[in-house]
Design an enzyme around this catalytic site. Sequence first.
Site, PDB file in Angstrom:
ATOM      1  N   GLU A   1      -3.813   3.711   2.015  1.00 24.18           N
ATOM      2  CA  GLU A   1      -3.919   3.841   3.507  1.00 24.18           C
ATOM      3  C   GLU A   1      -4.406   5.288   3.810  1.00 24.18           C
ATOM      4  O   GLU A   1      -3.322   6.109   3.284  1.00 24.18           O
ATOM      5  CB  GLU A   1      -2.735   3.442   4.220  1.00 24.18           C
ATOM      6  CG  GLU A   1      -2.779   3.755   5.880  1.00 24.18           C
ATOM      7  CD  GLU A   1      -1.545   3.366   6.708  1.00 24.18           C
ATOM      8  OE1 GLU A   1      -1.277   4.300   7.253  1.00 24.18           O
ATOM      9  OE2 GLU A   1      -0.896   2.475   6.162  1.00 24.18           O
TER      10      GLU A   1
ATOM     11  N   GLU B   1      -3.625   9.620 -12.049  1.00 21.47           N
ATOM     12  CA  GLU B   1      -3.698   9.320 -13.572  1.00 21.47           C
ATOM     13  C   GLU B   1      -4.774   8.218 -13.914  1.00 21.47           C
ATOM     14  O   GLU B   1      -4.694   7.447 -13.203  1.00 21.47           O
ATOM     15  CB  GLU B   1      -2.372   8.976 -13.744  1.00 21.47           C
ATOM     16  CG  GLU B   1      -2.187   8.746 -15.334  1.00 21.47           C
ATOM     17  CD  GLU B   1      -0.750   8.525 -15.956  1.00 21.47           C
ATOM     18  OE1 GLU B   1      -0.468   8.314 -17.142  1.00 21.47           O
ATOM     19  OE2 GLU B   1       0.064   8.186 -15.042  1.00 21.47           O
TER      20      GLU B   1
ATOM     21  N   HIS C   1       0.918  -0.965  -0.099  1.00 18.80           N
ATOM     22  CA  HIS C   1       0.028  -0.079  -0.064  1.00 18.80           C
ATOM     23  C   HIS C   1       0.777   1.291  -0.085  1.00 18.80           C
ATOM     24  O   HIS C   1       2.053   1.059   0.337  1.00 18.80           O
ATOM     25  CB  HIS C   1      -1.002  -0.134   1.141  1.00 18.80           C
ATOM     26  CG  HIS C   1      -0.207   0.274   2.772  1.00 18.80           C
ATOM     27  ND1 HIS C   1      -0.010  -0.866   3.244  1.00 18.80           N
ATOM     28  CD2 HIS C   1       0.038   1.480   3.274  1.00 18.80           C
ATOM     29  CE1 HIS C   1       0.542  -0.156   4.533  1.00 18.80           C
ATOM     30  NE2 HIS C   1       0.562   1.073   4.443  1.00 18.80           N
TER      31      HIS C   1
ATOM     32  N   HIS D   1       2.114  10.933  -8.746  1.00 20.86           N
ATOM     33  CA  HIS D   1       0.934  10.767  -8.841  1.00 20.86           C
ATOM     34  C   HIS D   1       0.440   9.211  -8.527  1.00 20.86           C
ATOM     35  O   HIS D   1       1.600   8.578  -8.598  1.00 20.86           O
ATOM     36  CB  HIS D   1       0.112  11.143  -9.891  1.00 20.86           C
ATOM     37  CG  HIS D   1       0.864  10.497 -11.410  1.00 20.86           C
ATOM     38  ND1 HIS D   1       2.007  11.093 -12.061  1.00 20.86           N
ATOM     39  CD2 HIS D   1       0.471   9.028 -11.644  1.00 20.86           C
ATOM     40  CE1 HIS D   1       2.156  10.027 -12.756  1.00 20.86           C
ATOM     41  NE2 HIS D   1       1.732   8.992 -12.961  1.00 20.86           N
TER      42      HIS D   1
END
Length: 126
Positions: free
Chosen positions: A52, A119, A5, A72
Amino acid sequence: MKFLHAMIRVKDLQKSLDFYENLLNMTFVKKKRLDDCELYYLEDEEHTAQIELTYNDETPENGYENGNAFGHFAFSVKSMDEFTEKLHKLGYEYLYEPYVIFSGTKISFVKDPDGNEIELIEKKHD
């Protein structure tokens, strides 16, 4: 090794949950309380990665500043046209409207409620 994550701090938890769940189809997985914050884990549709969302007890009034190192997050979309409809229906706007970059692949960008760039990529299918 497997990527698990990425963590981002959020100013308005509900706005962020709405954005990631409703616009990007992420699913809330679990919440964890720490001494000074709550962590909210959201998972992508294919169960391969999570974001998270960290909601600190003491959040700066103006939110958090994005550094100049982060660029991004990227998400695939099946249809940019369908995503655009959903985007506008939910009251969001593009940062950069969809455009073709190569071989028919389309990309676009939006910002989440905390200013993080997202994106969107629609790959051309033969």
